[in-house]
Design an enzyme around this catalytic site. Sequence first.
Site, PDB file in Angstrom:
ATOM      1  N   LYS A 105       0.852  -1.193   0.000  1.00  0.00           N
ATOM      2  CA  LYS A 105       0.000   0.000   0.000  1.00  0.00           C
ATOM      3  C   LYS A 105       0.886   1.240   0.000  1.00  0.00           C
ATOM      4  O   LYS A 105       1.824   1.351   0.792  1.00  0.00           O
ATOM      5  CB  LYS A 105      -0.899   0.004   1.234  1.00  0.00           C
ATOM      6  CG  LYS A 105      -1.666   1.303   1.398  1.00  0.00           C
ATOM      7  CD  LYS A 105      -2.948   1.132   2.134  1.00  0.00           C
ATOM      8  CE  LYS A 105      -2.807   1.302   3.613  1.00  0.00           C
ATOM      9  NZ  LYS A 105      -4.118   1.380   4.278  1.00  0.00           N
TER      10      LYS A 105
HETATM   11  C1  5RP Z   1      -3.662   3.615   8.857  1.00  0.00           C
HETATM   12  C2  5RP Z   1      -3.815   2.937   7.581  1.00  0.00           C
HETATM   13  C3  5RP Z   1      -5.079   3.197   6.877  1.00  0.00           C
HETATM   14  O1  5RP Z   1      -5.692   1.988   6.645  1.00  0.00           O
HETATM   15  C4  5RP Z   1      -4.795   3.929   5.595  1.00  0.00           C
HETATM   16  O2  5RP Z   1      -4.216   5.146   5.866  1.00  0.00           O
HETATM   17  C5  5RP Z   1      -6.015   4.018   4.675  1.00  0.00           C
HETATM   18  O3  5RP Z   1      -6.909   4.893   5.125  1.00  0.00           O
HETATM   19  P1  5RP Z   1      -7.111   6.344   4.511  1.00  0.00           P
HETATM   20  O4  5RP Z   1      -7.695   6.146   3.138  1.00  0.00           O
HETATM   21  O5  5RP Z   1      -8.056   7.007   5.456  1.00  0.00           O
HETATM   22  O6  5RP Z   1      -5.759   7.023   4.414  1.00  0.00           O
HETATM   23  O7  5RP Z   1      -3.011   2.169   7.120  1.00  0.00           O
HETATM   24  O8  5RP Z   1      -2.401   3.469   9.299  1.00  0.00           O
END
Ligand code: 5RP
Length: 304
Positions: A203
Site C-alpha cells: 500500500k
Molecule cells: C492507517 C492505515 C489506513 O488503513 C490507511 O491510511 C487508509 O486509510 P485512509 O484512506 O483514510 O488514508 O493504514 O495506518
Amino acid sequence: MADKDDIREGKDFGIGIPQENRPFFVKGNGALDWGMQNRLARIFNLVSGRTVMLAFDHGYFQGPTTGLERIDLGIVPLIPYADVLMCTRGALRSVIPPSATKAVVLRCSGGQSILTELSREAIAVDIEDAIRLNAAAITTQIYIGAEYEHQSIRNLIQLIDTGNRYGIPTMAVTGVGAEMKRDARYFGLATRIAAELGAHYVKSYFVEEGFERVCAGCPVPIVIAGGKKLPELDALTMAYQALDQGAAGVDMGRNIFQSDDPVAMIQAVAAVVHKKEKPGKALQLYQQLKAGNVPDRSRLARSS
Ligand code: 5RP
C-alpha cells in the site's frame, strides 16, 4: 459402501485436449503455493484484477476517528460494496458480523499512539490468531527514513516469514513519518524495499508526479490509501489517476467513511476501480445514489 460389482472403467480422458496451466493473474505472485494464490484471488477481483479495500483500522493508533466512532453504524452498511475489509482483530471480533464473507486483511501491528513516535511499532497479532480469524492477508507498516525504520522493517520481515509458513500473504503499508517528503522518490524507495523483502503487495500513497514510475518499479501490485478527506470528485480523480498509472486498487478509508454518503461513495469508487469509470461519470453515479435515484444499490455492487 462402494458397490465393487459396478465399477466402470473411465472412458472420457479428453485425449488431445492439453490440460491448461493458467498463469496466475496477480502481478509478481505467479510462483506461490495454492493457498497463497487462493487468498490473493479473494482479494483481487478475478475479472478486473483490481480491488476495493475498505480501510477502517485507524483506531489502532488514533482512537475513535471521525466516521469510525461507531463501526457498527458507519462501516457495517458498507460491507456489501467492498471486496476486502482492512481492520484490526478488535474491530473484527467486536463489531463485524462473521456472516460477512468478504476477505479480511488483518492489521497486525500496533504499540504506538498519535501521542508518541508513530514509527515505533511492534507485531501485535500472533499468526495463530490471524488463522483463527480466517485472514486473507496480514499487514504491517514500514516507516522508511523514520526514527524506528529498522524496527518497522524487521516487523515486516517477521510477518512475511510467519505468513509464508501458513500460506498467508502479507501486504506492506508504507507509512510516512512526520518529517518525510511524500514524493515519487520516497514511495519508489519504500514500495520497492517492501517488495524485495517479500511483501506480496504494497500500500502506497498516490503522488501527482511520477506515480507511474513507482508502480513500474514495484514488482508486486500497489494499492493506494486515500489519505485525508477530499471533495468526492477529487478523491475519485485520485483513484482514477492512480489506477490509470498502474495501481491495482484502493485501500481507502476516510474518503469513503467520512463522505456525506459513504454507501454512495464506495459504489462510485468501485465503479472507477472495476469498470474504469471516468471521475465525472463516477461523481454522477455518487450524486444519483445519494439522491436515491438508483433504487437497488446492492445490484450495482453485485455486478462489479
Ligand atoms: C492507517 C492505515 C489506513 O488503513 C490507511 O491510511 C487508509 O486509510 P485512509 O484512506 O483514510 O488514508 O493504514 O495506518
